[in-house]
Enzyme design. Structure first.
Site, PDB file in Angstrom:
ATOM      1  N   TYR A 151       0.990  -1.181   0.114  1.00  0.00           N
ATOM      2  CA  TYR A 151      -0.004  -0.004  -0.142  1.00  0.00           C
ATOM      3  C   TYR A 151       0.880   1.276   0.102  1.00  0.00           C
ATOM      4  CZ  TYR A 151      -3.444   3.332   1.616  1.00  0.00           C
ATOM      5  OH  TYR A 151      -4.475   4.406   1.759  1.00  0.00           O
TER       6      TYR A 151
HETATM    7  N1  LIG Z   1      -9.249   5.519   5.222  1.00  0.00           N
HETATM    8  C1  LIG Z   1      -7.974   5.916   5.542  1.00  0.00           C
HETATM    9  O1  LIG Z   1      -7.476   5.768   6.477  1.00  0.00           O
HETATM   10  C2  LIG Z   1      -7.093   6.420   4.282  1.00  0.00           C
HETATM   11  C3  LIG Z   1      -6.082   7.152   4.902  1.00  0.00           C
HETATM   12  C4  LIG Z   1      -5.246   7.574   3.615  1.00  0.00           C
HETATM   13  C5  LIG Z   1      -5.786   7.416   2.498  1.00  0.00           C
HETATM   14  N2  LIG Z   1      -6.686   6.975   1.873  1.00  0.00           N
HETATM   15  C6  LIG Z   1      -7.018   6.982   0.569  1.00  0.00           C
HETATM   16  O2  LIG Z   1      -8.162   7.399   0.443  1.00  0.00           O
HETATM   17  C7  LIG Z   1      -8.957   6.983  -0.825  1.00  0.00           C
HETATM   18  C8  LIG Z   1     -10.500   6.507  -0.394  1.00  0.00           C
HETATM   19  O3  LIG Z   1     -10.485   5.472   0.498  1.00  0.00           O
HETATM   20  P1  LIG Z   1     -11.584   5.325   1.474  1.00  0.00           P
HETATM   21  O4  LIG Z   1     -10.880   5.210   2.942  1.00  0.00           O
HETATM   22  O5  LIG Z   1     -12.717   6.133   1.208  1.00  0.00           O
HETATM   23  O6  LIG Z   1     -11.934   3.842   1.197  1.00  0.00           O
HETATM   24  P2  LIG Z   1     -13.264   3.209   0.672  1.00  0.00           P
HETATM   25  O7  LIG Z   1     -14.452   3.697   1.493  1.00  0.00           O
HETATM   26  O8  LIG Z   1     -12.968   1.656   0.686  1.00  0.00           O
HETATM   27  O9  LIG Z   1     -13.446   3.848  -0.621  1.00  0.00           O
HETATM   28  C9  LIG Z   1     -12.632   3.414  -1.603  1.00  0.00           C
HETATM   29  C10 LIG Z   1     -13.571   3.599  -2.982  1.00  0.00           C
HETATM   30  O10 LIG Z   1     -12.547   3.113  -4.190  1.00  0.00           O
HETATM   31  C11 LIG Z   1     -13.588   2.153  -5.004  1.00  0.00           C
HETATM   32  N3  LIG Z   1     -12.822   1.316  -5.684  1.00  0.00           N
HETATM   33  C12 LIG Z   1     -11.869   0.172  -4.899  1.00  0.00           C
HETATM   34  N4  LIG Z   1     -11.342  -0.426  -6.071  1.00  0.00           N
HETATM   35  C13 LIG Z   1     -11.701  -0.004  -7.161  1.00  0.00           C
HETATM   36  C14 LIG Z   1     -11.521  -0.139  -8.483  1.00  0.00           C
HETATM   37  N5  LIG Z   1     -10.730  -1.227  -8.801  1.00  0.00           N
HETATM   38  N6  LIG Z   1     -12.138   0.520  -9.580  1.00  0.00           N
HETATM   39  C15 LIG Z   1     -12.820   1.698  -9.114  1.00  0.00           C
HETATM   40  N7  LIG Z   1     -13.203   1.870  -7.706  1.00  0.00           N
HETATM   41  C16 LIG Z   1     -12.483   1.152  -7.027  1.00  0.00           C
HETATM   42  C17 LIG Z   1     -14.587   1.580  -3.942  1.00  0.00           C
HETATM   43  O11 LIG Z   1     -15.432   0.976  -4.616  1.00  0.00           O
HETATM   44  P3  LIG Z   1     -16.134  -0.446  -3.988  1.00  0.00           P
HETATM   45  O12 LIG Z   1     -17.070   0.179  -3.055  1.00  0.00           O
HETATM   46  O13 LIG Z   1     -16.668  -0.769  -5.364  1.00  0.00           O
HETATM   47  O14 LIG Z   1     -14.991  -1.126  -3.414  1.00  0.00           O
HETATM   48  C18 LIG Z   1     -14.705   3.060  -2.932  1.00  0.00           C
HETATM   49  O15 LIG Z   1     -15.716   3.612  -3.646  1.00  0.00           O
HETATM   50  C19 LIG Z   1      -8.136   5.678  -1.125  1.00  0.00           C
HETATM   51  O16 LIG Z   1      -7.185   6.139  -2.401  1.00  0.00           O
HETATM   52  C20 LIG Z   1      -7.302   5.597   0.031  1.00  0.00           C
HETATM   53  O17 LIG Z   1      -6.082   4.556  -0.351  1.00  0.00           O
HETATM   54  C21 LIG Z   1      -7.668   6.402   3.040  1.00  0.00           C
END
Ligand SMILES: NC(=O)c1ccc[n+]([C@@H]2O[C@H](COP(=O)([O-])OP(=O)(O)OC[C@H]3O[C@@H](n4cnc5c(N)ncnc54)[C@H](OP(=O)(O)O)[C@@H]3O)[C@@H](O)[C@H]2O)c1
Length: 274
Positions: A151
């Site tokens: 990651y």
């Molecule tokens: N949460 C944290 O602590 C955190 C910290 C740092 C950075 N981030 C970053 O923030 C971003 C959003 O993450 P989140 O925390 O909001 O998680 P999340 O709720 O799991 O959201 C991720 C989103 O990406 C979509 N996705 C996953 N695989 C995909 C694919 N192959 N094609 C298109 N869409 C896809 C998911 O869709 P599905 O529902 O269909 O899977 C979901 O809509 C990510 O880039 C993550 O790395 C998160």
């Protein structure tokens, strides 16, 4: 007047979902992608929201979605590359399909989205707008925790892509910045915590009981997705946005650890796994 529009990948949950709602409230037309089914109701029911359906690993579907945006005629002011997955596991034992998925979604999907959308961003610039690309990176693109190495590697790649693309596109008047959240209260950690295959039946299996409490603590102590959405909004609209913004509780600690010699960093990251 035609409202300016923003494309956000991955609005089914978490940061993407909240950011889409945040931008709708501020007068943007939002194109939000899901992989299948309907977008969340608070988005889908808003007439200023358009659902796009694609997986960021499906280039043809992304191209078709961008063609639809172009045909609708609203200037595209920004692309928020938010879609992402977190694949935990030891480097030694994680399956090839899993670590490839980490890069296919977080890195190659982001590159494909940029390439597909850039003609519309150039067109927006030529029409007098200030287009932006905002990449959702992570504190993991700043520091590397063990067992989140893939990651982290993907997010270090996102940071390099952000800096390089910004330097390539600034002459064309398109800015590219990253918003890097620390642990944020979204489902991403619980989605990842179910992926323990890399730890099973091998020398890392004693770590399995530690994974769930860690992800729960990250969710509990994390920032609210609204804080990240506000930072993305700033990145899209500030006259001169920061090229990189870290959004997390105890940001000072992340900065301090990064300044430490690498061997001290090793101690900081490994002590909870002993
Ligand atoms: N949460 C944290 O602590 C955190 C910290 C740092 C950075 N981030 C970053 O923030 C971003 C959003 O993450 P989140 O925390 O909001 O998680 P999340 O709720 O799991 O959201 C991720 C989103 O990406 C979509 N996705 C996953 N695989 C995909 C694919 N192959 N094609 C298109 N869409 C896809 C998911 O869709 P599905 O529902 O269909 O899977 C979901 O809509 C990510 O880039 C993550 O790395 C998160």
């Amino acid at each position: 007047m035609t409202p300016p529009s923003i494309l956000i990948t991955g609005v089914s949950s978490g940061i993407g979902r909240v950011t889409a709602a945040h931008l709708l409230q501020r007068g943007f037309h939002v194109y939000g992608s899901v992989r299948g089914g309907d977008a969340p109701p608070e988005l889908a029911d808003n007439p200023s929201f358009t659902t796009l359906t694609f997986d960021v690993r499906d280039r043809a579907a992304m191209a078709a979605a961008v063609a639809d945006i172009g045909a609708a005629g609203r200037p595209l002011l920004g692309v928020v590359n938010n879609a992402g997955v977190a694949v935990p596991g030891p480097v030694e034992t994680t399956l090839e399909a899993e670590y490839r998925r980490q890069f296919e979604v977080n890195v190659f999907g982001l590159i494909a989205m940029c390439q597909e959308a850039l003609p519309l961003l150039h067109a927006a610039k030529e029409a007098g707008h200030e287009p932006r690309i905002v990449n959702v990176s992570s504190v993991s693109g700043y520091l590397t925790s063990p067992y989140m190495t893939f990651y982290s590697a993907s997010k270090f790649a996102v940071e390099a892509l952000t800096d390089g693309l910004r330097r390539e596109l600034l002459p064309f008047g398109i800015d590219v910045v990253s918003v890097a959240p620390g642990p944020t209260k979204t489902p991403i950690w619980s989605k990842g915590s179910t992926q323990t295959s890399g730890f099973e039946g091998n020398r890392y299996s004693h770590l399995i009981p530690q994974l769930d409490p860690y992800t729960k603590a990250a969710e509990r102590n994390g920032v609210e997705p609204e804080q990240v959405a506000a930072a993305i909004h700033r990145a899209l609209t500030d006259e001169r946005p920061r090229p990189h913004e870290l959004i997390m509780n105890k940001r000072w600690l992340a900065r301090l650890v990064r300044l430490m010699p690498r061997r001290w960093q090793d101690n900081f990251f490994t002590k909870r796994y002993r």
